[in-house]
Enzyme design. Structure first.
Site, PDB file in Angstrom:
ATOM      1  N   GLU A  36      -8.868   3.261   4.156  1.00  0.00           N
ATOM      2  CA  GLU A  36      -7.724   3.611   2.862  1.00  0.00           C
ATOM      3  C   GLU A  36      -6.661   4.291   3.469  1.00  0.00           C
ATOM      4  O   GLU A  36      -5.618   3.723   2.967  1.00  0.00           O
ATOM      5  CB  GLU A  36      -8.787   4.661   1.719  1.00  0.00           C
ATOM      6  CG  GLU A  36      -9.404   3.809   1.294  1.00  0.00           C
ATOM      7  CD  GLU A  36      -8.532   2.371  -0.038  1.00  0.00           C
ATOM      8  OE1 GLU A  36      -7.027   2.443   0.211  1.00  0.00           O
ATOM      9  OE2 GLU A  36      -9.751   1.829  -0.095  1.00  0.00           O
ATOM     10  N   GLN A  41       0.406   1.224   3.386  1.00  0.00           N
ATOM     11  CA  GLN A  41       1.545   0.548   3.360  1.00  0.00           C
ATOM     12  C   GLN A  41       1.246  -0.185   5.207  1.00  0.00           C
ATOM     13  O   GLN A  41       2.054  -0.504   6.002  1.00  0.00           O
ATOM     14  CB  GLN A  41       2.955   1.517   3.579  1.00  0.00           C
ATOM     15  CG  GLN A  41       3.300   2.588   2.328  1.00  0.00           C
ATOM     16  CD  GLN A  41       4.472   3.472   2.925  1.00  0.00           C
ATOM     17  OE1 GLN A  41       5.329   3.335   3.062  1.00  0.00           O
ATOM     18  NE2 GLN A  41       4.220   4.329   3.414  1.00  0.00           N
ATOM     19  N   TYR A 117      -4.102   9.063  -4.760  1.00  0.00           N
ATOM     20  CA  TYR A 117      -4.862   7.462  -4.714  1.00  0.00           C
ATOM     21  C   TYR A 117      -5.987   7.571  -3.622  1.00  0.00           C
ATOM     22  O   TYR A 117      -6.657   6.907  -4.449  1.00  0.00           O
ATOM     23  CB  TYR A 117      -4.220   6.762  -4.143  1.00  0.00           C
ATOM     24  CG  TYR A 117      -4.267   4.938  -3.314  1.00  0.00           C
ATOM     25  CD1 TYR A 117      -5.117   4.116  -4.683  1.00  0.00           C
ATOM     26  CD2 TYR A 117      -4.413   5.023  -2.365  1.00  0.00           C
ATOM     27  CE1 TYR A 117      -5.640   3.731  -3.763  1.00  0.00           C
ATOM     28  CE2 TYR A 117      -5.401   4.173  -2.293  1.00  0.00           C
ATOM     29  CZ  TYR A 117      -5.899   2.865  -3.071  1.00  0.00           C
ATOM     30  OH  TYR A 117      -7.374   1.951  -2.447  1.00  0.00           O
ATOM     31  N   ASP A 135      -3.319   1.585  -6.956  1.00  0.00           N
ATOM     32  CA  ASP A 135      -2.056   1.585  -5.260  1.00  0.00           C
ATOM     33  C   ASP A 135      -1.032   0.662  -5.820  1.00  0.00           C
ATOM     34  O   ASP A 135      -1.081   0.387  -6.654  1.00  0.00           O
ATOM     35  CB  ASP A 135      -3.184   0.954  -4.243  1.00  0.00           C
ATOM     36  CG  ASP A 135      -3.472  -0.621  -4.336  1.00  0.00           C
ATOM     37  OD1 ASP A 135      -3.772  -0.939  -5.331  1.00  0.00           O
ATOM     38  OD2 ASP A 135      -3.879  -0.503  -3.251  1.00  0.00           O
ATOM     39  N   CYS A 189      -1.325 -18.054 -10.086  1.00  0.00           N
ATOM     40  CA  CYS A 189      -1.496 -18.210 -12.387  1.00  0.00           C
ATOM     41  C   CYS A 189      -2.496 -19.178 -11.793  1.00  0.00           C
ATOM     42  O   CYS A 189      -3.306 -18.137 -12.965  1.00  0.00           O
ATOM     43  CB  CYS A 189      -0.176 -17.371 -12.231  1.00  0.00           C
ATOM     44  SG  CYS A 189       1.036 -16.130 -12.430  1.00  0.00           S
ATOM     45  N   CYS A 192      -5.880 -18.238 -11.624  1.00  0.00           N
ATOM     46  CA  CYS A 192      -6.492 -16.499 -11.842  1.00  0.00           C
ATOM     47  C   CYS A 192      -7.855 -16.393 -12.692  1.00  0.00           C
ATOM     48  O   CYS A 192      -7.279 -17.274 -13.920  1.00  0.00           O
ATOM     49  CB  CYS A 192      -5.214 -16.294 -12.580  1.00  0.00           C
ATOM     50  SG  CYS A 192      -5.785 -14.008 -13.000  1.00  0.00           S
TER      51      CYS A 192
END
Length: 328
Positions: A36, A41, A117, A135, A189, A192
């Site tokens: 983590e 980033q 987080y 996140d 999509c 999904c």
């Protein structure tokens, strides 16, 4: 949003979860925490080989805590955002001193360098606590599912969507969905598993959510890096422990400033930081500047633990030295 979408996503995740080296069974809090921190980033593709090197060299948090700062910073070189490495060191030593990781989000927040987080992610994934890890991937998925433009508001909405008893699995399911299908641009999509429950999909504009961040123009700075050579060696120093690139190996140099120094560099490397850009000018000098440092063989520069800024600047200087000079 009812529980149907959450259950569909969890079922999809059980079948299609990414095979990542920190997703062991049972979960190892050390590997969960380390991954983590590294993933902040930074992409999974970049982190994976570096994570494997870390755990091979330091298989436990106790082993990491016992390592020298310079060794850890050197292994971190190239991952960027070096404050993470300094926090990593401080946290590892705090965990080793207390005999292990706290098993709760509240306890994890008390460790140095663990923000909201990371504490939630480790608590949920490694210890099974009902802690919602939010996140950027989770914010983006929630922004589209709920058709919320503001990222923070989408993150708050997502907290109520996590199914009790499954916060760790659901966080990873949302992260995987955001990485593989619900991408920032050109989301897939049609594939999904929860598109029927997605308001942005129903509106026909998933890429409109969340609203794009307003980019601020970054100021530009200049820096001088002194280039001292002795046969096949380069003079390196270690930057001060605090501040940008703290504790990392570097070329010696002056403080970065907003005005261009009057120097004659053999190479210039332009580098982008989060809050500003920098022209680092590599300037030859006959002798190393005063202060502590060491002669690093050019052939072993890869073992010096140089951050990207200085590695690229040195590559540019070496390239300039190899270029044939025109006769006067």
């Amino acid at each position: 949003m009812d529980a149907t979408a959450a259950n569909l996503l969890l079922e999809h995740h059980r079948r299609h979860a990414r095979d990542l080296p920190w997703r062991m069974t049972p979960r190892d809090p050390y590997r969960t925490w380390l991954s983590e921190v590294m993933l902040q980033q930074t992409t999974v593709a970049t982190v994976t080989p570096r994570f494997l090197r870390f755990v091979e060299r330091w298989p436990t948090v106790e082993a990491l805590a016992a390592a020298a700062d310079e060794e850890i910073l050197g292994e971190w070189a190239g991952l960027g955002y070096y404050a993470r490495a300094r926090n990593l060191i401080a946290c590892a030593r705090a965990v080793a001193a207390r005999g292990g990781f706290p098993a709760t989000e509240a306890g994890l927040r008390e460790l140095p360098g663990l923000g909201a987080y990371t504490a939630a992610a480790v608590a949920a994934i490694a210890f099974g606590e009902d802690a919602a890890a939010i996140d950027t991937n989770v914010e983006r998925v929630a922004a589209r599912v709920f058709a919320i433009g503001d990222r923070k508001a989408a993150g708050e909405a997502a907290k109520g969507w996590f199914p009790p008893g499954h916060h760790g699995d659901f966080a990873e399911a949302l992260m995987d969905l955001g990485s593989s299908l619900c991408r920032p641009k050109v989301p897939n999509c049609a594939a999904c598993p929860i598109n029927a429950h997605c308001r942005a999909w129903a509106l026909g504009c998933p890429e409109a959510f969340p609203h794009p961040k307003v980019k601020k123009e970054r100021p530009h700075r200049f820096g001088v890096a002194w280039w001292a050579r002795r046969r096949d060696e380069v003079w390196l120093v270690r930057r001060p422990a605090r501040g940008l690139l703290g504790g990392m190996a570097a070329l010696p140099g002056e403080e970065w400033c907003e005005e261009r120094p009057s120097v004659n560099p053999i190479a210039i490397h332009r580098h982008g930081f989060t809050h500003f850009t920098l022209d680092l000018m590599v300037v030859p000098c006959a002798e190393p500047p005063p202060g502590e440092g060491w002669w690093q063989p050019v052939a072993a520069l890869g073992q010096a633990g140089l951050p990207t800024l200085y590695r690229r600047a040195i590559e540019a200087a070496l390239g300039a030295e190899r270029e044939p000079r025109l006769a006067a």
